[in-house]
Design a protein around this motif. Structure first.
Motif, PDB file in Angstrom:
ATOM      1  N   TYR A 168      -4.560   1.794  14.912  1.00  0.00           N
ATOM      2  CA  TYR A 168      -4.745   0.468  13.963  1.00  0.00           C
ATOM      3  C   TYR A 168      -4.712  -0.822  14.640  1.00  0.00           C
TER       4      TYR A 168
ATOM      5  N   TYR B  39       3.337  -1.121   3.386  1.00  0.00           N
ATOM      6  CA  TYR B  39       2.255  -2.145   3.897  1.00  0.00           C
ATOM      7  C   TYR B  39       1.253  -1.717   4.378  1.00  0.00           C
ATOM      8  N   ALA B  40       0.092  -2.469   4.647  1.00  0.00           N
ATOM      9  CA  ALA B  40      -0.953  -2.398   5.384  1.00  0.00           C
ATOM     10  C   ALA B  40      -1.022  -3.854   5.916  1.00  0.00           C
TER      11      ALA B  40
ATOM     12  N   SER C 114       0.828  -0.983  -0.046  1.00  0.00           N
ATOM     13  CA  SER C 114       0.130   0.004   0.131  1.00  0.00           C
ATOM     14  C   SER C 114       1.004   1.446  -0.070  1.00  0.00           C
TER      15      SER C 114
ATOM     16  N   PRO D 267      -0.377   0.837   9.104  1.00  0.00           N
ATOM     17  CA  PRO D 267       0.676   1.240   8.138  1.00  0.00           C
ATOM     18  C   PRO D 267       2.016   0.854   8.432  1.00  0.00           C
TER      19      PRO D 267
ATOM     20  N   HIS E 162      -3.126  -6.487   8.071  1.00  0.00           N
ATOM     21  CA  HIS E 162      -4.557  -6.822   8.772  1.00  0.00           C
ATOM     22  C   HIS E 162      -4.465  -8.199   9.316  1.00  0.00           C
TER      23      HIS E 162
ATOM     24  N   GLY F   5      -5.328  -2.709   9.170  1.00  0.00           N
ATOM     25  CA  GLY F   5      -4.706  -1.441   8.491  1.00  0.00           C
ATOM     26  C   GLY F   5      -3.469  -0.861   8.847  1.00  0.00           C
TER      27      GLY F   5
END
Ligand code: FAD
Length: 388
Positions: A197, A149-150, A145, A222, A152, A220
């Protein structure tokens, strides 16, 4: 004087026991009751420069070996701090080994230095609720992303996630269906725990209340590219580098707790008078304690053997696993025997052995269970077929 230690290691042991003397049984009993992280203890160890014992000198560490770090951590546990004290430091001692081995120069400066100074705390997030010991089945995803990265997913049993600033995190970057081998496609990150997050929910557990264990939810998070360790997809290979040292440290800590329990049991056996004489005059009390001593010291020698092999750059997987297994079992039996030696008072918090018994259970479960260790030894030492 312990003849299995070098004189430098004996000095480490004495220096650590001196620092720990300021944090007596009362301090740990309070932390066990209130569940507060032992910040004062962590600070005292950091102030003494001990957190970087096995980290490279270039980043403020002492550049010593895993055998020296094991002697240090054993002294912490043996002081009566048990896992409440040892686990508060554990991740800082060798957890960032994958960064030392695979991190860039810039990452080592940025990540190791604040950890060694005690300015930052780290946690380690591998275990997941639906994967268990089958690590490569983990489901946490790091999706490309922007310039990073993100993340999850969910992790479980993550120690110190309440107080940690950063997390050494293993997540999948290539789906399992798209890799040739299950061990591929996992990447390692040392990410800032941005609580916007990330939610860490404390697990109410059996012992070691002062060092939190958590269910951690990533929604998510970051993670910039510069916080990925090494190459994408090779994270599993990287974490293997920290596994043998971790087993060695847990073994050292388990022997330390066992010794603390045994010392209390022997003291009580000399003082407690029943039927007109000290209970320790009965062989039914003496022999189990003597057997615990023999088992603990044998486990300790296996631990030192594994540590010295590691420090010499030699393979030590079987020995590190055997040391963790033997030490956890010997530590457990010593704690249980100490409770039984105290009779009813073994069940009272003021004699501390019930706390040791609750805490030593951790060494039997984590970071790898008895069953998986025995499978590893069967395969690697005896040439038997892989069973899982
Ligand atoms: C206090 C505590 C702190 C922890 N801290 C951390 C941490 O900081 N970071 C982190 O990532 N993890 C942490 N863990 C997790 C720990 O590493 C795992 O609990 C451990 O690896 C076992 O995994 P599991 O609980 O999923 O067991 P499971 O995989 O569910 O296994 C359950 C039982 O089945 C047995 N079993 C499974 N498969 C087989 C087989 N093929 N053959 C024989 N027996 C089998 C196991 O040996 C075990 O006894 C911690 C755990 C505890 C209790």
């Amino acid at each position: 004087m312990d003849s299995s230690l070098t004189s430098a290691q004996q000095e480490i042991r004495e220096a650590i026991l001196k620092v720990c003397a300021a944090f007596g049984d009362g301090y740990w009993l309070e932390r066990d009751k209130d569940g507060a992280f032992p910040h004062a203890f962590h600070g005292a160890i950091a102030d003494g420069g001990w957190l970087g014992i096995a980290m490279p000198e270039a980043y403020g560490g002492s550049g010593l070996g895993i055998a020296d770090a094991a002697v240090m951590m054993q002294a912490v546990a043996e002081s009566g701090a048990a896992f409440s004290g040892a686990s508060a430091l554990h991740m800082n001692i060798f957890g960032l080994n994958p960064v030392v081995v695979f991190g860039s120069e810039e990452q080592k400066r940025r990540f190791l230095m604040p950890l060694i100074k005690g300015e930052e705390k780290a946690c380690f997030a591998v275990t997941e609720p639906d994967a268990g010991l089958d690590t490569t089945r983990l489901k946490a995803r790091a999706v490309r992303s922007g310039n990073g990265y993100a993340v999850h997913g969910q992790k479980i049993w993550i120690s110190t996630a309440q107080v940690a600033d950063r997390v050494l995190l293993l997540a999948r970057t290539t789906p399992l269906e798209e890799v040739k081998k299950q061990t591929e496609g996992l990447s390692l990150f040392y990410a800032a725990l941005d609580r916007k997050y990330v939610e860490a929910r404390v697990i109410d557990k059996m012992g070691r209340k002062a060092v939190d264990s958590n269910q951690v939810f990533f929604d998510g998070l970051p993670v910039p590219l510069e916080d990925r360790i090494g190459e994408e997809g090779r994270g599993f290979e990287y974490i293997l580098h920290g596994m043998n040292p971790e087993r060695i440290l847990i073994a050292a800590e388990a022997v330390g707790i066992g010794r603390a329990a045994l010392a209390r049991a022997a003291r009580y056996a000399k003082e407690r008078i029943v039927f007109g004489r000290p209970i320790g005059k009965n062989q039914a009390i003496q022999h189990p304690l003597a057997k615990c001593w023999a088992d603990l010291e044998a486990a300790n020698l296996m631990m030192l053997h594994a540590a010295r092999l590691y420090d010499a750059g030699k393979p030590c997987g079987v020995e590190a696993n055997a040391a963790k297994y033997l030490a956890a079992e010997a530590g457990f039996t010593a704690c249980e025997t100490a409770v039984m030696t105290h009779g009813g008072m073994g069940y009272a918090k003021e004699f501390h052995v019930e706390r040791y018994l609750r805490e030593i259970m951790i060494a039997r479960i984590a970071p790898v269970s008895r069953e998986l260790i025995l499978s590893h030894i069967a395969e690697r030492a005896l040439g038997l077929p892989k069973s899982y």
